[in-house]
Every structure is written in structure tokens, then in C-alpha cells.
Design an enzyme around this catalytic site. Structure first.
Site, PDB file in Angstrom:
ATOM      1  N   GLU A  40       0.822  -1.209   0.000  1.00 60.87           N
ATOM      2  CA  GLU A  40       0.000   0.000   0.000  1.00 60.87           C
ATOM      3  C   GLU A  40       0.861   1.266   0.000  1.00 60.87           C
ATOM      4  OE1 GLU A  40      -3.377   0.240  -0.203  1.00 60.87           O
ATOM      5  OE2 GLU A  40      -3.356  -1.929  -0.524  1.00 60.87           O
ATOM      6  N   GLU A  75      -5.771   4.146   8.297  1.00 63.82           N
ATOM      7  CA  GLU A  75      -5.342   3.650   6.984  1.00 63.82           C
ATOM      8  C   GLU A  75      -5.342   2.124   6.953  1.00 63.82           C
ATOM      9  OE1 GLU A  75      -4.726   3.539   3.248  1.00 63.82           O
ATOM     10  OE2 GLU A  75      -4.529   5.543   4.109  1.00 63.82           O
ATOM     11  N   GLU A 114     -10.900  -2.543   2.073  1.00 65.58           N
ATOM     12  CA  GLU A 114     -10.638  -2.754   0.646  1.00 65.58           C
ATOM     13  C   GLU A 114     -10.329  -4.216   0.338  1.00 65.58           C
ATOM     14  OE1 GLU A 114      -7.538   0.028  -0.254  1.00 65.58           O
ATOM     15  OE2 GLU A 114      -8.919   1.713  -0.360  1.00 65.58           O
TER      16      GLU A 114
END
Length: 129
Positions: free
Chosen positions: A35, A76, A83
Site C-alpha cells: 500500500e 489507513e 478494501e
């Protein structure tokens, strides 16, 4: 009730804690590798955490400055978890899948806003006062 609930993995006490730490570190390493947003936020934390300790006057200010940065990383990671789950459920585009991802991104945006607000409220009065 016959006592506290136990996980089905058979671990307890220190062994369970050690496994949790190992799993958490593995997940952090994965997020860092996969990420880009997390890598950028880690870079920011590497700069801002020492700065927070240096610029904070007393324990409460230092804690606020550092927690504001760390909560961005935490949100995050939660967004990334959302996700990953959405992508696991179905690779197809769907309005609700997109909404779930967008809401996670909005949470990250709010965490960044909170961090900026905390830093501004603590540091701006020193600059102008």
C-alpha cells in the site's frame, strides 16, 4: 458459565500474546509492501513522531501530537482491511463495494484532518503568540 471464553486455537496467556504480535507485525509488513498510501503515512510518522516529542511542551502535548499521527496509520490500516475484504468478496464493480471503499477513504481523510487540527492548535499559537 464455566469461565472466560477461550479462542479455538488453544493458545492462552503469553503464547497468545506472542502470536498476536507476530500476526500484527506480518500484517504491517504486508501493508507496507502493498500500500503506497501506508508507506507515505509511515514516512510522515517517521518525521512527525520525533518532532512531536521535541515540539510538545509536557506529556499531554507530546501525547496529543503523537497520537494524532498514529491514528492516521491506524485508520489507513482499517481502510486497507475494508478494501481487501471488498475485493475478496467479489472482483466485480458494484455501487456498494465502491461506497464501502469510498467511506474508508473518507475516514482516512478525517483522520488526516484531525491530525492537522491537533498539530495546528498546539503549534500555531506558539508561532503567532
Amino acid at each position: 458459565m464455566n469461565g472466560p471464553a477461550r479462542s479455538t486455537d488453544g493458545l492462552s496467556g503469553i503464547a497468545r500474546l506472542m502470536r498476536a504480535v507476530r500476526v500484527g507485525l506480518t500484517a504491517l509488513a504486508w501493508a507496507f509492501r502493498q500500500e503506497e498510501a501506508f508507506r507515505l503515512e509511515v514516512l510522515g510518522a517517521v518525521v512527525l513522531l520525533p518532532l512531536g516529542f521535541w515540539l510538545g511542551h509536557g506529556g499531554v502535548e507530546r501525547a496529543l501530537l503523537c497520537v494524532a499521527v498514529l491514528q492516521v496509520l491506524m485508520v489507513e490500516l482499517l481502510n486497507t482491511g475494508i478494501e481487501v475484504v471488498v475485493d475478496r468478496i467479489s472482483p466485480e464493480r458494484h455501487a456498494l463495494s465502491g461506497l464501502a471503499k469510498d467511506l474508508g477513504s473518507a475516514a482516512v481523510m478525517f483522520s488526516l484532518f484531525i491530525a492537522a487540527t491537533v498539530w495546528g492548535c498546539i503549534l500555531i499559537p506558539r508561532v503567532i503568540g
